[in-house]
Motif scaffolding. Structure first.
Motif, PDB file in Angstrom:
ATOM      1  N   SER A  65      30.874  43.411  36.331  1.00 56.14           N
ATOM      2  CA  SER A  65      29.696  42.827  36.059  1.00 56.14           C
ATOM      3  C   SER A  65      29.414  41.934  37.370  1.00 56.14           C
ATOM      4  O   SER A  65      30.163  41.820  38.167  1.00 56.14           O
ATOM      5  CB  SER A  65      29.818  41.731  35.147  1.00 56.14           C
ATOM      6  OG  SER A  65      30.239  42.227  33.877  1.00 56.14           O
ATOM      7  N   PHE A  66      27.878  41.963  37.756  1.00 54.84           N
ATOM      8  CA  PHE A  66      27.301  41.508  38.814  1.00 54.84           C
ATOM      9  C   PHE A  66      27.779  41.951  39.925  1.00 54.84           C
ATOM     10  O   PHE A  66      27.809  41.309  41.060  1.00 54.84           O
ATOM     11  CB  PHE A  66      27.721  39.808  38.747  1.00 54.84           C
ATOM     12  CG  PHE A  66      27.849  39.114  37.331  1.00 54.84           C
ATOM     13  CD1 PHE A  66      26.806  39.327  36.494  1.00 54.84           C
ATOM     14  CD2 PHE A  66      28.918  38.425  36.965  1.00 54.84           C
ATOM     15  CE1 PHE A  66      26.820  38.690  35.147  1.00 54.84           C
ATOM     16  CE2 PHE A  66      28.903  37.918  35.835  1.00 54.84           C
ATOM     17  CZ  PHE A  66      27.868  38.065  34.708  1.00 54.84           C
ATOM     18  N   GLY A  67      28.116  43.104  39.963  1.00 46.98           N
ATOM     19  CA  GLY A  67      28.362  44.202  41.210  1.00 46.98           C
ATOM     20  C   GLY A  67      29.767  43.761  41.553  1.00 46.98           C
ATOM     21  O   GLY A  67      30.053  44.459  42.562  1.00 46.98           O
ATOM     22  N   HIS A  68      30.437  43.267  40.569  1.00 42.55           N
ATOM     23  CA  HIS A  68      31.875  43.391  41.125  1.00 42.55           C
ATOM     24  C   HIS A  68      32.887  43.621  39.746  1.00 42.55           C
ATOM     25  O   HIS A  68      32.480  43.525  38.963  1.00 42.55           O
ATOM     26  CB  HIS A  68      32.404  41.950  41.551  1.00 42.55           C
ATOM     27  CG  HIS A  68      31.747  41.597  42.947  1.00 42.55           C
ATOM     28  ND1 HIS A  68      32.028  41.754  44.143  1.00 42.55           N
ATOM     29  CD2 HIS A  68      30.383  40.896  43.049  1.00 42.55           C
ATOM     30  CE1 HIS A  68      31.340  41.506  44.967  1.00 42.55           C
ATOM     31  NE2 HIS A  68      30.448  41.043  44.342  1.00 42.55           N
ATOM     32  N   ASP A  69      34.272  43.826  40.180  1.00 43.77           N
ATOM     33  CA  ASP A  69      35.399  44.186  39.306  1.00 43.77           C
ATOM     34  C   ASP A  69      35.907  42.637  39.013  1.00 43.77           C
ATOM     35  O   ASP A  69      36.425  42.209  40.129  1.00 43.77           O
ATOM     36  CB  ASP A  69      36.214  45.020  39.534  1.00 43.77           C
ATOM     37  CG  ASP A  69      35.862  46.603  39.717  1.00 43.77           C
ATOM     38  OD1 ASP A  69      35.051  46.883  38.785  1.00 43.77           O
ATOM     39  OD2 ASP A  69      36.292  47.488  40.423  1.00 43.77           O
TER      40      ASP A  69
END
Length: 309
Positions: free
Chosen positions: A295-299
């Protein structure tokens, strides 16, 4: 007689120090399976718990040789773990901040340390574990220097304009601190919009923390079920961190849930949000579930925390 007594005390302290450091394994060149030395881990810890600290401040706090600290800072910079900004008052000095990569590295290191200590405690009986931690608390209380009282924090209810402030500050803070993309700001906006649309004054509330009349933090109490309350959107501005604002907000949210008749409280956070997790744990929340997600561009690793009221 007195001299011999003092000598015995010195010997006892030194013996305990050797035993304790050996027991925890901190004399090893590296901590557990991490790539960091003890000194590097201490610097990472300070950076994770202090905002925009200068290299000189961290060196003084940890008692590190300036040359040695400089090599650590240079290594962290080359690995992309920190950013360095020259201080306006002295361009030879730098403010240090962890990057998103740096915070992830610290979160992994911190989790490894927690697991090692948990394994050590698991070998003890419940009574011995309690005696050990109580003795440690006594040592800390005796040796810790008296600290200044936290700044006065004023809490107020939300009013017109506050939701926009919360959305803006949350989005900007998590982008700067963790590199999260704009989808997180969109999530915050959805939460705030839903809070206003379905606001139940008898069961829900939003508190805004102010210092000197300026908003510096927020927390939301929302209804999950008739018996379960949910804590959401805890946020403290950088300028107010370290002053106890987050703790005050969480304690007020818990108190508000009890006053409204809830039986249990829950929250969802991420494993890399180390400072917030510490506040939740000290307030009485317990980690009950974890789940990896992207989510939000990250693991990330999402965590569910709960407490009985």
């Amino acid at each position: 007689m007195t001299i011999n007594g003092v000598d015995d005390q010195i010997a006892a302290v030194r013996a305990f120090n050797r035993f304790y450091t050996r027991k925890l394994g901190v004399l090893d060149q590296h901590l557990g399976q991490s790539p960091f030395s003890l000194s590097e881990a201490r610097v990472l810890y300070e950076l994770a718990h202090r905002d925009d600290a200068s290299a000189k401040e961290i060196g003084n706090e940890l008692g590190l040789d300036p040359g040695y600290l400089s090599r650590i800072v240079q290594s962290f910079d080359e690995q992309g773990l920190i950013t360095r900004t020259p201080l306006p008052a002295d361009r030879r000095q730098y403010q240090l901040s962890l990057t998103a990569k740096g915070r992830q590295a610290f979160a992994k290191l911190n989790l490894g340390s927690q697991n090692e200590v948990a394994a050590m405690l698991a070998r003890l009986s419940a009574g011995d574990a309690a005696r050990l931690t109580q003795a440690m608390a006594t040592i800390q209380a005796v040796l810790e220097q008296r600290r200044s009282q936290p700044a006065s924090v004023v809490l107020r209810s939300h009013r017109v304009g506050d939701m926009g402030w919360v959305i803006s500050k949350q989005g900007a803070a998590y982008a700067a601190d963790y590199g999260w993309d704009i989808s997180y700001e969109a999530l915050v906006a959805e939460i705030c919009a839903q809070f206003i649309k379905s606001y139940d004054a008898a069961r829900e509330h939003c508190w805004i923390a102010e210092l000197n009349g300026e908003p510096v933090g927020s927390v939301f109490l929302v209804k999950a079920t008739d018996e379960i309350a949910k804590l959401r959107l805890l946020q403290v501005e950088k300028k107010a961190r370290g002053l106890g604002v987050g703790r005050v907000l969480v304690e007020q949210c818990i108190r508000g849930a009890r006053e409204r008749g809830y039986k249990r409280m829950t929250l969802w956070t991420q494993s890399i949000l180390v400072a917030a997790r510490g506040i939740y744990k000290s307030a009485g929340f317990e980690l009950v579930a974890t789940k990896p997600h992207h989510s939000f561009g990250h693991d990330l690793v999402g965590e569910t925390w709960e407490m009985d009221l």
